[in-house]
Write a protein that holds these residues in place. Structure first.
Motif, PDB file in Angstrom:
ATOM      1  N   VAL A  83       0.944  -1.033   0.324  1.00  0.00           N
ATOM      2  CA  VAL A  83       0.226   0.114   0.284  1.00  0.00           C
ATOM      3  C   VAL A  83       0.784   1.663   0.041  1.00  0.00           C
ATOM      4  CG1 VAL A  83      -1.712   1.342   1.259  1.00  0.00           C
ATOM      5  CG2 VAL A  83      -2.074  -1.092   1.021  1.00  0.00           C
ATOM      6  N   VAL A  84       1.564   1.156   0.823  1.00  0.00           N
ATOM      7  CA  VAL A  84       3.047   2.377   1.266  1.00  0.00           C
ATOM      8  C   VAL A  84       3.749   2.033  -0.129  1.00  0.00           C
ATOM      9  CG1 VAL A  84       4.226   3.364   2.265  1.00  0.00           C
ATOM     10  CG2 VAL A  84       2.980   2.508   3.336  1.00  0.00           C
ATOM     11  N   TYR A  85       4.288   1.791  -1.309  1.00  0.00           N
ATOM     12  CA  TYR A  85       4.849   1.315  -2.246  1.00  0.00           C
ATOM     13  C   TYR A  85       3.825   2.094  -3.176  1.00  0.00           C
ATOM     14  CZ  TYR A  85       7.986  -0.539  -6.138  1.00  0.00           C
ATOM     15  OH  TYR A  85       8.193  -0.317  -7.284  1.00  0.00           O
ATOM     16  N   ASP A  86       2.871   1.928  -3.502  1.00  0.00           N
ATOM     17  CA  ASP A  86       2.140   1.873  -4.479  1.00  0.00           C
ATOM     18  C   ASP A  86       1.723   4.027  -4.651  1.00  0.00           C
ATOM     19  OD1 ASP A  86       1.788  -0.131  -5.666  1.00  0.00           O
ATOM     20  OD2 ASP A  86      -0.413  -0.451  -4.414  1.00  0.00           O
ATOM     21  N   ARG A  87       1.842   4.519  -3.039  1.00  0.00           N
ATOM     22  CA  ARG A  87       2.364   6.306  -2.962  1.00  0.00           C
ATOM     23  C   ARG A  87       3.665   6.546  -2.848  1.00  0.00           C
ATOM     24  NH1 ARG A  87      -2.203   8.994  -1.271  1.00  0.00           N
ATOM     25  NH2 ARG A  87      -4.157   7.563  -0.671  1.00  0.00           N
ATOM     26  N   ALA A  88       4.443   5.580  -2.618  1.00  0.00           N
ATOM     27  CA  ALA A  88       5.475   5.460  -2.557  1.00  0.00           C
ATOM     28  C   ALA A  88       6.488   5.738  -3.959  1.00  0.00           C
ATOM     29  CB  ALA A  88       6.399   5.820  -1.708  1.00  0.00           C
ATOM     30  N   SER A  89       6.639   4.988  -4.811  1.00  0.00           N
ATOM     31  CA  SER A  89       7.590   4.555  -5.680  1.00  0.00           C
ATOM     32  C   SER A  89       7.514   5.376  -7.042  1.00  0.00           C
ATOM     33  CB  SER A  89       6.958   3.390  -6.182  1.00  0.00           C
ATOM     34  OG  SER A  89       6.175   3.140  -6.938  1.00  0.00           O
ATOM     35  N   GLY A  90       6.680   6.532  -7.077  1.00  0.00           N
ATOM     36  CA  GLY A  90       6.914   6.647  -7.582  1.00  0.00           C
ATOM     37  C   GLY A  90       7.559   8.632  -8.041  1.00  0.00           C
ATOM     38  N   ILE A  91       7.303   8.599  -6.229  1.00  0.00           N
ATOM     39  CA  ILE A  91       8.547  10.180  -5.824  1.00  0.00           C
ATOM     40  C   ILE A  91      10.027   9.883  -6.083  1.00  0.00           C
ATOM     41  CG2 ILE A  91       8.709  11.031  -3.746  1.00  0.00           C
ATOM     42  CD1 ILE A  91       6.047  10.725  -2.768  1.00  0.00           C
ATOM     43  N   ILE A  92      10.342   8.023  -5.424  1.00  0.00           N
ATOM     44  CA  ILE A  92      11.504   8.086  -5.984  1.00  0.00           C
ATOM     45  C   ILE A  92      11.694   7.941  -7.179  1.00  0.00           C
ATOM     46  CG2 ILE A  92      13.263   6.294  -5.276  1.00  0.00           C
ATOM     47  CD1 ILE A  92      12.647   7.207  -2.505  1.00  0.00           C
ATOM     48  N   GLY A  93      11.240   7.563  -7.853  1.00  0.00           N
ATOM     49  CA  GLY A  93      11.169   7.608  -9.237  1.00  0.00           C
ATOM     50  C   GLY A  93      11.640   8.668 -10.129  1.00  0.00           C
ATOM     51  N   GLU A  94      11.001   9.524  -9.495  1.00  0.00           N
ATOM     52  CA  GLU A  94      10.694  10.703 -10.194  1.00  0.00           C
ATOM     53  C   GLU A  94      12.525  11.136  -9.894  1.00  0.00           C
ATOM     54  OE1 GLU A  94       8.674  14.934  -8.952  1.00  0.00           O
ATOM     55  OE2 GLU A  94       6.616  13.575 -10.478  1.00  0.00           O
ATOM     56  N   ALA A  95      12.367  10.942  -8.670  1.00  0.00           N
ATOM     57  CA  ALA A  95      13.627  11.677  -7.740  1.00  0.00           C
ATOM     58  C   ALA A  95      15.159  11.343  -8.612  1.00  0.00           C
ATOM     59  CB  ALA A  95      13.475  11.845  -6.419  1.00  0.00           C
ATOM     60  N   LEU A  96      14.500   9.650  -8.834  1.00  0.00           N
ATOM     61  CA  LEU A  96      16.381   9.826  -9.246  1.00  0.00           C
ATOM     62  C   LEU A  96      16.201  10.283 -10.510  1.00  0.00           C
ATOM     63  CD1 LEU A  96      15.854   5.692  -8.834  1.00  0.00           C
ATOM     64  CD2 LEU A  96      17.590   7.252  -8.071  1.00  0.00           C
ATOM     65  N   GLY A  97      14.979  10.410 -12.009  1.00  0.00           N
ATOM     66  CA  GLY A  97      14.643  10.729 -13.116  1.00  0.00           C
ATOM     67  C   GLY A  97      15.055  12.178 -13.156  1.00  0.00           C
TER      68      GLY A  97
END
Length: 416
Positions: A83-97
């Motif tokens: 549940v947490v990953y579904d909300r947080a993974s996009g944040i980490i991904g955008e920051a990496l990119g």
């Protein structure tokens, strides 16, 4: 397995010496509808050289720290982690990119940022950034894509945010400014603080050897039922289809208790316990095979695993653990995870082990096991604070599948 058993035994002995048992006999075994990512419907995808790269693992641990420094964290619970990953993974991904050039930072800066408004991922095994950014739909600079990481986090600021990661091999810390904004953190505000802390923030014995171990308040964990995931014939039908031999001529027979299938260019052996071995028997590998990079080999292996044991594993997850170059070939391994813990199989087997030669899968070992919740829960022998002192290092929730029908939770020192 012997090493794991010794670590568990030593932990029990240390705990007994310290008086942690207090006369309570609670299961701490020495032997013996969750994640969809390994079943082909994972969330993170990016096109890489024409192939869709799907996440093959999710973090062992996620921590959200709000603007006031209060924390929510999840480590030993797959369902809540997802549940947490579904909300947080996009944040980490955008920051990496969107990361600028990275620079080395001090441990002090790293820890200060980690204690500020942030979201933190910790993976169970090290993953190259070139692979991780593909899973998260991002692309970092080529200068860091070969760095292996277990820990990565975004620290939010009013004017700028920063992405931090730790180089697993050197232990050094790095940071970079990103285009990500603090507004992204609003998606994480639904998670209320639950009192978790990192070991480095405590004075606990062993914290110096496991500074980023998340200490939670978990007391009870599910008992798990384990069984073979189908008959030998059912397993053979699955693997013939997954490896593309279902319509080829082949001969099937029993050799003792093992089911054998021999084709012109392949063979399968299916053991009664669900252990399946595939071998390609071309005398010469097919011509015009294009070289695959690590991300593409992991993706191809993930797809095979997803469509085979991933369809039969019940309440478990199957997650990528490692890729290694060994005697001229690449070997990709996967492990079973259930209820937030790793499953250790008999004879130290992996859930899956896929071997590539010149970009072709030439061998695979698949363990068809099915795991389900029994409806009962066991209180772990040691609270996590005492377990850290007893193990003197990082440990993980674990289950041992050695043939017993019911598996009980245990703490085990991390194996790498």
């Amino acid at each position: 397995m012997v090493l794991i058993m010794l670590l568990a035994i030593s932990s029990m002995f240390l705990a007994w010496q310290a008086g942690f048992f207090n006369g309570v006999v609670t299961a701490f075994p020495v032997i013996g509808n969750t994640l969809e990512l390994i079943r082909g419907t994972g969330g993170g995808q990016v096109e890489l050289r024409g192939a869709a790269i799907t996440e093959a693992a999710r973090p062992l641990c996620i921590v959200v720290t709000d603007a006031d420094g209060a924390r929510f964290g999840v480590r030993n619970n797959s369902e809540l982690r997802n549940v947490v990953y579904d909300r947080a993974s996009g944040i980490i991904g955008e920051a990496l990119g969107s990361a600028a050039a990275h620079t080395q930072v001090t441990q002090s800066e790293w820890r200060q940022a980690l204690s500020s408004h942030s979201v933190f991922f910790e993976y169970v095994t090290p993953i190259r950034l070139s692979v991780l950014d593909g899973w998260l739909g991002a692309r970092m600079s080529d200068t860091v894509e070969d760095v292996r990481v277990r820990r990565v986090f975004v620290s939010f600021g009013e004017e700028r945010s920063r992405i931090y990661f730790q180089d697993y091999d050197s232990g050094l810390y790095f940071g970079a400014d990103t285009a990500s904004t603090a507004g992204k953190a609003q998606d994480l505000e639904i998670f209320s603080p639950n009192g978790v802390v990192f070991a480095f923030e405590t004075q606990l014995r062993g914290s110096e050897n496991a500074p980023y171990l998340l200490i939670t308040q978990d007391a009870y964990h599910p008992d798990i039922q384990s069984m073979v995931a189908g008959s030998q014939q059912e397993i053979l039908t699955v693997v013939l289809n997954v490896f593309g031999h279902i319509h080829e001529s082949h001969t099937t027979f029993f050799s003792g208790e093992d089911l054998m299938s021999l084709g012109a260019h392949f063979n399968f052996r299916i053991y009664p316990d669900g252990h399946a071995i595939y071998r390609l028997t071309y005398n010469v590998l097919p011509e015009h095979v294009s070289a695959l990079n690590m991300g593409e080999m992991i993706e191809q292996a993930r797809s095979l695993v997803a469509d085979s044991i991933g369809q039969k594993c019940g309440d478990a997850e199957v997650m990528f653990e490692s890729i290694a170059y060994d005697e001229g070939v690449y070997v990709v391994t996967f492990g079973y995870y259930v209820a937030g813990g790793r499953v250790y199989l008999f004879d130290d087997r992996h859930a899956a082990r896929v071997t590539f030669d010149s970009g072709v899968v030439v061998e695979a070992e698949l363990n068809f096991r099915n795991f389900s919740y029994t409806g009962t829960r066991t209180q772990l022998l040691l609270p996590q604070r005492q377990a850290l002192a007893a193990s003197d290092g990082e440990f993980i929730l674990s289950y041992f599948d050695t043939g017993s029908e019911v598996l009980y939770p245990a703490w085990v020192r991390l194996w790498f």
